[in-house]
Design an enzyme around this catalytic site. Sequence first.
Site, PDB file in Angstrom:
ATOM      1  N   HIS A 190       0.816  -1.221   0.000  1.00  0.00           N
ATOM      2  CA  HIS A 190       0.000   0.000   0.000  1.00  0.00           C
ATOM      3  C   HIS A 190       0.847   1.267   0.000  1.00  0.00           C
ATOM      4  O   HIS A 190       0.537   2.241  -0.665  1.00  0.00           O
ATOM      5  CB  HIS A 190      -0.901   0.021   1.235  1.00  0.00           C
ATOM      6  N   ARG A 297     -12.358  -0.417 -12.769  1.00  0.00           N
ATOM      7  CA  ARG A 297     -12.377  -1.662 -11.986  1.00  0.00           C
ATOM      8  C   ARG A 297     -13.539  -1.543 -10.998  1.00  0.00           C
ATOM      9  O   ARG A 297     -13.471  -0.726 -10.086  1.00  0.00           O
ATOM     10  CB  ARG A 297     -11.076  -1.840 -11.208  1.00  0.00           C
ATOM     11  N   GLU A 432      -6.109 -11.294 -21.052  1.00  0.00           N
ATOM     12  CA  GLU A 432      -5.142 -11.353 -19.946  1.00  0.00           C
ATOM     13  C   GLU A 432      -4.748 -12.786 -19.611  1.00  0.00           C
ATOM     14  O   GLU A 432      -3.997 -13.033 -18.683  1.00  0.00           O
ATOM     15  CB  GLU A 432      -5.666 -10.608 -18.722  1.00  0.00           C
ATOM     16  N   ASN A 455      -0.970  -7.031 -16.763  1.00  0.00           N
ATOM     17  CA  ASN A 455      -0.617  -7.423 -15.389  1.00  0.00           C
ATOM     18  C   ASN A 455      -0.819  -8.927 -15.198  1.00  0.00           C
ATOM     19  O   ASN A 455       0.045  -9.627 -14.682  1.00  0.00           O
ATOM     20  CB  ASN A 455      -1.454  -6.659 -14.364  1.00  0.00           C
ATOM     21  N   ASP A 456      -1.999  -9.397 -15.621  1.00  0.00           N
ATOM     22  CA  ASP A 456      -2.246 -10.832 -15.510  1.00  0.00           C
ATOM     23  C   ASP A 456      -1.590 -11.597 -16.648  1.00  0.00           C
ATOM     24  O   ASP A 456      -1.058 -12.689 -16.446  1.00  0.00           O
ATOM     25  CB  ASP A 456      -3.755 -11.115 -15.481  1.00  0.00           C
ATOM     26  N   ARG A 466       2.259 -12.260  -9.711  1.00  0.00           N
ATOM     27  CA  ARG A 466       2.469 -10.812  -9.763  1.00  0.00           C
ATOM     28  C   ARG A 466       2.686 -10.188  -8.392  1.00  0.00           C
ATOM     29  O   ARG A 466       3.190  -9.069  -8.292  1.00  0.00           O
ATOM     30  CB  ARG A 466       1.307 -10.118 -10.495  1.00  0.00           C
ATOM     31  N   CYS A 503      -4.752  -2.016 -21.090  1.00  0.00           N
ATOM     32  CA  CYS A 503      -5.045  -1.333 -19.833  1.00  0.00           C
ATOM     33  C   CYS A 503      -4.189  -1.858 -18.681  1.00  0.00           C
ATOM     34  O   CYS A 503      -4.383  -1.490 -17.536  1.00  0.00           O
ATOM     35  CB  CYS A 503      -6.531  -1.429 -19.491  1.00  0.00           C
TER      36      CYS A 503
HETATM   37  C1  PEP Z   1      -4.500  -6.629 -15.862  1.00  0.00           C
HETATM   38  O1  PEP Z   1      -4.549  -7.796 -15.467  1.00  0.00           O
HETATM   39  O2  PEP Z   1      -3.605  -6.191 -16.623  1.00  0.00           O
HETATM   40  C2  PEP Z   1      -5.527  -5.661 -15.440  1.00  0.00           C
HETATM   41  C3  PEP Z   1      -5.565  -4.453 -15.965  1.00  0.00           C
HETATM   42  O3  PEP Z   1      -6.410  -6.051 -14.489  1.00  0.00           O
HETATM   43  P1  PEP Z   1      -6.094  -6.112 -12.898  1.00  0.00           P
HETATM   44  O4  PEP Z   1      -4.774  -5.427 -12.686  1.00  0.00           O
HETATM   45  O5  PEP Z   1      -7.242  -5.434 -12.253  1.00  0.00           O
HETATM   46  O6  PEP Z   1      -6.048  -7.584 -12.673  1.00  0.00           O
HETATM   47 MG    MG Z   2      -6.340  -8.592 -14.531  1.00  0.00          MG
END
Ligand code: PEP
Ligand code: MG
Length: 572
Positions: A190, A297, A432, A455-456, A466, A503
């Site tokens: 955080h 989100r 993703e 990210n995923d 991650r 994104c």
């Molecule tokens: C991602 O997975 O890239 C994404 C944008 O979703 P989150 O980070 O909310 O899993």
């Molecule tokens: Mg994601």
Amino acid sequence: MTNQAMKGVGAAPGLAIGQAVRWRKERPEVVVTEIADTDTEQKRLEKTVEEARQQLRELRQATLDRMGEEEAGIFDAHLSFLDDPAYIGEMKNRIRNQKKNAEAVCQQVTDEMSDMLASLDDEYMRARADDIRDVGGRLLLLLSGIQPFDPTRLEPGSVIVADELAPSDTAQFPPGIAAMVTARGSKTAHAAIMARTLGIPAVLGLGESLERIEEGDTVIVDGESGDITLHPDTETQQQAEAEMKRQREVREQALKRADEDAFTADGHRIQVFANIGSPADVDAALQNGAEGIGLFRTEFLYLENDHWPTEEEQVRSYRQVLEAFGDKPVVIRTLDIGGDKDLPYAELPQEENPFLGHRAIRFCLANPDIFKTQLRALLRAGVHGNLWIMFPMVENLSEIREAKTLLAECRRELEAEGAEVAASIKVGIMVEVPAAAIYADVLAREVDFMSIGTNDLTQYTLAADRGNERVASLYDASHPAVLRLVRQTCDAARNAGILVGMCGELAGDPKMTAALVGLGLQELSMSAGAIPEVKEEVRQVETDPARQLADKALQAEDGSQVRAIVEKGKMN
Ligand code: PEP
Ligand code: MG
């Protein structure tokens, strides 16, 4: 010795130079004493809890004013512990039954609860363990009458040095702090998220080498690479100052043109959107020049409540965002829980591998009542703007078809009830999961748009969690294998004539902008603060050289070579 180098995890970008100040965590020595008058001792605890509540409310408000709802929400978790019978109630029980002083029972119960939470195999719960230690520490200081470290005495230009910083510490930083460095903590902590929001460069996880930094030492902190230079010589200092000046100018220049749409130097429009987590983030998105929302989100609505949010509650939130953006696109993602996002009232079963488990669209399709409440709210709110609906974690065609069938069902039901429903809504998916990227050409047949969630996608492609510090060096969104999946998805979208965006965090990295345009992305969505600089980068891009740059990156040996290639591409 000058120019001593150290390396940690770059957790909030930016370069800074300043004087080290130790952030001292006062930890009172707790002495166990026997209490005769337990009523009075319980009252002393109650009074302290009330004082802590007051402090936390003030911190919450200050954080809301400076940073926003998402960061302020961290203190709601702290406040909820003060109302928790298993926490404060248990302390009172022990005062009465064990006849111990408030300090002793506070330490006992805090340690037991935080150890229990920390032992759970769940990132959300582990973060709660940190929260409860933070609250417990606050109560102990108040009970002991010890003055906590006073952040107001920090001079502008200070580099904060601490073993670990809690969000409540970061929230108290006065303006002008140059940087923060810690021995422990990860990019997803955080405190790191707050540092990014405040624009304070941060390097975390320095370990024992942190001990080499002494009060008053001059340090250069590179929050991008994680490099620290202790006792820099004059030449190194001058170089750092010149680079800071250059970065400042880039940022100021970018902010001046943030409101203008972004076109490449040869005239191709690249849409630059914002990612948001709640309606409270809309102002920052607009101020930084967001041309739409590329990812809303919706989890926050579910996480901040202690019940499934009703259709009306959801309509209110979605409508607020849609109205703020008028006819500009607002991509709202349907519920993405599971994985690292737990929801206490959902009573999700424990899973061996939650990231590979019953999450996101899988959970929603298995719980059509919950899913339909959200879809109905979206259809109703859609009347107030330009709504695009996006499904997360899709990995096959039938998931899209089933979700669309439920959406059509909701539309029919609402129309039969005489409710006003948005006429046409674009429906898309997040890419993703590697499977979705690999056969994006097939999925593209069923959707109006696709948005790549790096990210995923990175964690699944590279098999690197991650949120796990121990594999953080493997988790690299610039890895050519990830970029190849991005290229494949862009090609599939172009052939199908649908829009493709990104994104995930990679979209907001200005160093990667040219390569991302070269890979074929038409829209980039990111945290608001990154928008002005990415727009400026787009304006420098020439499409053909960008394509060649991307082709080169796809042939690289690893992520660091990709970064070297894009860096060199900028200099040519
Ligand atoms: C991602 O997975 O890239 C994404 C944008 O979703 P989150 O980070 O909310 O899993
Ligand atoms: Mg994601």
